[in-house]
Design a protein around this motif. Structure first.
Motif, short mmCIF file in Angstrom:
data_model
loop_
_atom_site.label_atom_id
_atom_site.label_comp_id
_atom_site.label_asym_id
_atom_site.label_seq_id
_atom_site.Cartn_x
_atom_site.Cartn_y
_atom_site.Cartn_z
N ASP A 200 20.60 7.71 -0.33
CA ASP A 200 20.67 9.02 0.32
C ASP A 200 19.83 10.09 -0.38
OD1 ASP A 200 22.38 8.23 2.43
OD2 ASP A 200 24.06 8.25 1.04
N ALA A 201 18.97 9.67 -1.30
CA ALA A 201 18.15 10.63 -2.04
C ALA A 201 17.07 11.22 -1.13
CB ALA A 201 17.49 9.95 -3.23
N PRO A 202 16.59 12.42 -1.43
CA PRO A 202 15.51 13.01 -0.63
C PRO A 202 14.21 12.23 -0.81
CG PRO A 202 16.07 14.44 -2.48
CD PRO A 202 17.07 13.32 -2.48
N LEU A 203 13.31 12.40 0.13
CA LEU A 203 12.04 11.66 0.12
C LEU A 203 11.22 11.91 -1.13
CD1 LEU A 203 10.83 12.08 3.81
CD2 LEU A 203 12.15 10.22 2.79
N ASP A 204 11.39 13.07 -1.75
CA ASP A 204 10.60 13.40 -2.94
C ASP A 204 11.34 13.08 -4.24
OD1 ASP A 204 12.55 15.34 -2.77
OD2 ASP A 204 11.18 17.03 -3.01
N SER A 205 12.36 12.20 -4.18
CA SER A 205 13.18 11.91 -5.36
C SER A 205 12.49 11.03 -6.39
CB SER A 205 14.51 11.26 -4.93
OG SER A 205 14.28 10.01 -4.31
N LEU A 206 11.46 10.31 -6.02
CA LEU A 206 10.75 9.43 -6.95
C LEU A 206 9.41 10.05 -7.33
CD1 LEU A 206 10.97 6.37 -8.09
CD2 LEU A 206 9.13 5.99 -6.47
N ASP A 207 9.14 10.11 -8.61
CA ASP A 207 7.86 10.61 -9.10
C ASP A 207 6.75 9.70 -8.55
OD1 ASP A 207 5.60 11.40 -10.48
OD2 ASP A 207 6.49 11.12 -12.48
N SER B 219 0.86 -1.18 0.00
CA SER B 219 0.00 0.00 0.00
C SER B 219 0.89 1.23 0.00
CB SER B 219 -0.91 0.01 1.23
OG SER B 219 -1.80 1.10 1.19
N TYR B 220 0.31 2.38 -0.34
CA TYR B 220 1.08 3.62 -0.27
C TYR B 220 0.14 4.82 -0.18
CZ TYR B 220 0.15 4.47 -5.26
OH TYR B 220 -0.45 4.69 -6.47
N ALA B 221 0.72 5.94 0.24
CA ALA B 221 0.00 7.22 0.31
C ALA B 221 0.98 8.32 -0.06
CB ALA B 221 -0.54 7.46 1.71
N ILE B 222 0.44 9.42 -0.56
CA ILE B 222 1.22 10.60 -0.87
C ILE B 222 0.66 11.73 -0.01
CG2 ILE B 222 2.06 12.16 -2.67
CD1 ILE B 222 2.77 9.21 -3.19
N PRO B 223 1.30 12.07 1.11
CA PRO B 223 0.78 13.14 1.98
C PRO B 223 0.81 14.51 1.31
CG PRO B 223 2.37 11.77 3.16
CD PRO B 223 2.46 11.41 1.70
N HIS B 224 -0.33 15.18 1.31
CA HIS B 224 -0.48 16.56 0.80
C HIS B 224 -1.34 17.33 1.79
CE1 HIS B 224 0.83 15.86 -3.40
NE2 HIS B 224 0.19 14.73 -3.31
N PRO B 225 -0.91 18.20 2.55
CA PRO B 225 0.46 18.47 2.95
C PRO B 225 0.91 17.41 3.95
CG PRO B 225 -1.01 19.87 4.20
CD PRO B 225 -1.87 19.07 3.23
N PRO B 226 2.18 17.40 4.29
CA PRO B 226 2.67 16.39 5.24
C PRO B 226 2.07 16.60 6.63
CG PRO B 226 4.35 18.02 4.81
CD PRO B 226 3.22 18.32 3.86
N LEU B 227 1.89 15.49 7.33
CA LEU B 227 1.35 15.54 8.68
C LEU B 227 2.39 15.96 9.71
CD1 LEU B 227 -0.76 12.27 8.56
CD2 LEU B 227 -1.55 14.62 8.24
N LEU B 228 3.65 15.73 9.40
CA LEU B 228 4.73 16.05 10.33
C LEU B 228 5.52 17.25 9.81
CD1 LEU B 228 5.92 12.39 10.94
CD2 LEU B 228 4.51 13.79 12.46
N PRO B 229 5.65 18.31 10.60
CA PRO B 229 6.34 19.52 10.14
C PRO B 229 7.76 19.29 9.64
CG PRO B 229 5.22 19.92 12.22
CD PRO B 229 5.10 18.45 11.95
N ASP B 230 8.48 18.33 10.22
CA ASP B 230 9.86 18.07 9.80
C ASP B 230 9.95 17.60 8.34
OD1 ASP B 230 10.76 18.83 12.25
OD2 ASP B 230 11.25 16.82 12.94
N TYR B 231 8.83 17.16 7.77
CA TYR B 231 8.82 16.65 6.41
C TYR B 231 8.24 17.65 5.41
CZ TYR B 231 10.05 12.05 8.17
OH TYR B 231 10.70 11.00 8.74
N ALA B 232 7.85 18.83 5.83
CA ALA B 232 7.18 19.80 4.96
C ALA B 232 7.99 20.16 3.72
CB ALA B 232 6.83 21.07 5.76
N ALA B 233 9.29 20.30 3.87
CA ALA B 233 10.12 20.69 2.73
C ALA B 233 10.19 19.61 1.65
CB ALA B 233 11.54 21.03 3.21
N HIS B 234 9.81 18.38 1.98
CA HIS B 234 9.90 17.26 1.04
C HIS B 234 8.58 16.96 0.34
CE1 HIS B 234 13.92 16.34 2.38
NE2 HIS B 234 13.50 16.45 3.62
N ALA B 235 7.51 17.61 0.73
CA ALA B 235 6.19 17.29 0.17
C ALA B 235 6.12 17.73 -1.30
CB ALA B 235 5.11 17.96 0.99
N PRO B 236 5.42 16.96 -2.13
CA PRO B 236 4.82 15.68 -1.79
C PRO B 236 5.86 14.55 -1.82
CG PRO B 236 4.33 16.19 -4.06
CD PRO B 236 5.11 17.36 -3.50
N TYR B 237 5.72 13.59 -0.95
CA TYR B 237 6.59 12.43 -0.88
C TYR B 237 5.73 11.21 -0.66
CZ TYR B 237 5.86 13.16 4.08
OH TYR B 237 5.28 13.34 5.31
#
Length: 140
Positions: free
Chosen positions: A106-113, A64-82
């Motif tokens: 070591d790629a960022p969380l948003d590195s994969l389309d 399963s998977y999800a794409i958070p928009h916006p992220p639920l955790l503030p520490d991940y906001a710069a990586h959204a969408p991931y």
């Protein structure tokens, strides 16, 4: 990024991950041997308190998977969408681990389309520099 919170039962998982190994706690009773996650003191299948940490192949499939928009955790906001995926392990289909599919360890969380994600797609575990398990897409 967030750091894992460890307890006595789960600490070995993170110690192995820091070495680049995906291991799952399993019952050490010969008549059982069931893997279990999350780690806990007692086997939920047979009640044994004997356990071991089995090396897994690191291969699995996206369950399963999800794409958070916006992220639920503030520490991940710069990586959204991931993406956030649940991976069913090939070696232990009852075990499902949560993580992110990335293009390199070591790629960022948003590195994969996100359009590339599919339920059932094969993935393999890799580890970032902090011992955090992540997933890479595998070619079918």
């Amino acid at each position: 990024m967030l750091a894992p919170v460890t307890d006595d039962d789960g600490a070995p998982f993170w110690e192995y991950a820091a070495r680049g190994e995906l291991r799952v706690q399993s019952c050490a009773r010969p008549s059982c041997g069931e893997p279990r996650f999350p780690p806990r003191p007692c086997c939920p299948h047979c009640g044994s308190f004997d356990s071991e940490w089995r090396l897994m192949s690191g291969r699995g499939r996206i369950w399963s998977y999800a794409i958070p928009h916006p992220p639920l955790l503030p520490d991940y906001a710069a990586h959204a969408p991931y993406n956030v995926v649940v991976v069913e392990l090939s070696d232990a289909p009852r075990i499902r681990l949560v993580g992110n599919v990335v293009t390199s360890p070591d790629a960022p969380l948003d590195s994969l389309d996100p359009a590339r994600l599919r339920i059932g797609a094969p993935v393999r575990a890799v580890f970032d520099g902090n011992g955090l398990p992540r997933w890479l897409p595998e070619r079918p």
